[in-house]
Structure formats: C-alpha cells, structure tokens
Design a protein around this motif. Structure first.
Motif, PDB file in Angstrom:
ATOM      1  N   ASP A  60       7.312  11.009  -7.595  1.00 35.85           N
ATOM      2  CA  ASP A  60       7.444   9.825  -7.146  1.00 35.85           C
ATOM      3  C   ASP A  60       6.806   9.745  -6.311  1.00 35.85           C
ATOM      4  O   ASP A  60       6.137   8.750  -5.939  1.00 35.85           O
ATOM      5  N   LEU A  61       6.050  10.464  -4.763  1.00 35.97           N
ATOM      6  CA  LEU A  61       5.943  10.306  -4.245  1.00 35.97           C
ATOM      7  C   LEU A  61       3.993  10.417  -4.437  1.00 35.97           C
ATOM      8  O   LEU A  61       3.647   9.158  -4.152  1.00 35.97           O
ATOM      9  N   GLY A  62       3.855  11.134  -5.383  1.00 40.12           N
ATOM     10  CA  GLY A  62       2.295  10.943  -5.459  1.00 40.12           C
ATOM     11  C   GLY A  62       2.068   9.450  -6.695  1.00 40.12           C
ATOM     12  O   GLY A  62       1.539   9.321  -6.836  1.00 40.12           O
ATOM     13  N   ILE A  63       2.868   8.762  -7.633  1.00 38.52           N
ATOM     14  CA  ILE A  63       2.494   7.718  -7.686  1.00 38.52           C
ATOM     15  C   ILE A  63       2.464   6.689  -6.664  1.00 38.52           C
ATOM     16  O   ILE A  63       1.411   6.012  -6.625  1.00 38.52           O
ATOM     17  N   ASP A  64       3.088   6.611  -5.798  1.00 38.97           N
ATOM     18  CA  ASP A  64       3.352   5.802  -3.909  1.00 38.97           C
ATOM     19  C   ASP A  64       1.873   5.888  -3.589  1.00 38.97           C
ATOM     20  O   ASP A  64       1.051   5.012  -3.682  1.00 38.97           O
ATOM     21  N   LEU A  65       1.574   7.384  -3.170  1.00 39.91           N
ATOM     22  CA  LEU A  65      -0.089   7.608  -3.054  1.00 39.91           C
ATOM     23  C   LEU A  65      -0.900   7.668  -3.534  1.00 39.91           C
ATOM     24  O   LEU A  65      -1.980   7.140  -3.094  1.00 39.91           O
ATOM     25  N   ALA A  66      -1.152   7.743  -4.987  1.00 43.15           N
ATOM     26  CA  ALA A  66      -1.982   6.910  -5.864  1.00 43.15           C
ATOM     27  C   ALA A  66      -2.675   5.888  -6.101  1.00 43.15           C
ATOM     28  O   ALA A  66      -3.877   5.397  -5.514  1.00 43.15           O
ATOM     29  N   GLU A  67      -1.611   5.098  -5.776  1.00 42.48           N
ATOM     30  CA  GLU A  67      -1.394   3.423  -5.084  1.00 42.48           C
ATOM     31  C   GLU A  67      -2.421   2.714  -4.018  1.00 42.48           C
ATOM     32  O   GLU A  67      -3.593   1.899  -4.143  1.00 42.48           O
ATOM     33  N   HIS A  68      -1.755   3.869  -3.027  1.00 40.51           N
ATOM     34  CA  HIS A  68      -2.352   3.465  -1.833  1.00 40.51           C
ATOM     35  C   HIS A  68      -3.727   4.689  -2.253  1.00 40.51           C
ATOM     36  O   HIS A  68      -4.200   3.417  -1.289  1.00 40.51           O
ATOM     37  N   ALA A  69      -3.958   5.150  -2.586  1.00 42.38           N
ATOM     38  CA  ALA A  69      -5.474   5.962  -2.861  1.00 42.38           C
ATOM     39  C   ALA A  69      -6.392   4.155  -3.425  1.00 42.38           C
ATOM     40  O   ALA A  69      -7.757   4.125  -2.990  1.00 42.38           O
ATOM     41  N   ARG A  70      -5.789   4.178  -4.077  1.00 44.09           N
ATOM     42  CA  ARG A  70      -6.503   3.494  -5.117  1.00 44.09           C
ATOM     43  C   ARG A  70      -6.956   1.735  -4.391  1.00 44.09           C
ATOM     44  O   ARG A  70      -7.910   1.305  -4.296  1.00 44.09           O
ATOM     45  N   THR A  71      -5.595   1.447  -3.456  1.00 43.35           N
ATOM     46  CA  THR A  71      -6.429   0.222  -2.802  1.00 43.35           C
ATOM     47  C   THR A  71      -7.011   1.187  -1.617  1.00 43.35           C
ATOM     48  O   THR A  71      -8.159  -0.279  -1.381  1.00 43.35           O
ATOM     49  N   LEU A  72      -6.863   1.241  -1.249  1.00 42.54           N
ATOM     50  CA  LEU A  72      -8.228   2.191   0.033  1.00 42.54           C
ATOM     51  C   LEU A  72      -9.397   2.500  -0.799  1.00 42.54           C
ATOM     52  O   LEU A  72     -10.245   1.766   0.528  1.00 42.54           O
TER      53      LEU A  72
END
Length: 81
Positions: A60-72
């Motif tokens: 779940d943490l990874g999903i959130d971080l991957a979404e933020h990484a894609r936004t960045l």
C-alpha cells in the motif's frame, strides 16, 4: 536538509518500472539484472515498499509512493517555454 542521493534515484527509477495500469501486476528482478537494480529492490523491500526482495508487488505504501513518483516525473519533464 536531506539531498537526493544515488540510492534514492535508483529506488525511484525502480518504482517507476512498476505497471501503473494494474495493481495485479508486479516485477521480477532477474539474476542477470544490474547490481544497481538488485540493491534498489532489496532496499525497497526492507522499507516495506515492495513485497519481495526481488520485486513482487507494491505494498500500500509502495502504491502511494509510485503514484507520487509518476507525478514528479511528469512535472519535472515538462518543458518550459
């Protein structure tokens, strides 16, 4: 202040390799992968971001971080006029 180091860049790059289209898809880091990728996967696993030391799925943490990484990634790749 913490600056981004090469390990963080490697981890972000690996996060960006996870498929964005489906949470049911993961990654398998093969034994012929570069040591950079292998070590990034091990660090992400130890941080609870992916489910296996050789890839697996995003937590779940990874999903959130991957979404933020894609936004960045999108924001930083925008061209200025």
């Amino acid at each position: 202040m913490v600056l981004v180091d090469q390990n963080m860049v490697d981890e972000l790059n690996l996060l960006l390799r996870f498929p964005a289209s489906s949470l049911m898809q993961g990654l398998k880091i093969h034994n012929d992968a570069s040591q950079t990728v292998v070590h990034a996967a091990e660090r992400l696993y130890s941080k609870g971001i992916i489910t296996q030391p050789d890839g697996g799925y995003l937590t779940d943490l990874g999903i959130d971080l991957a979404e933020h990484a894609r936004t960045l990634q999108v924001a930083l790749s925008m061209k200025l006029n």
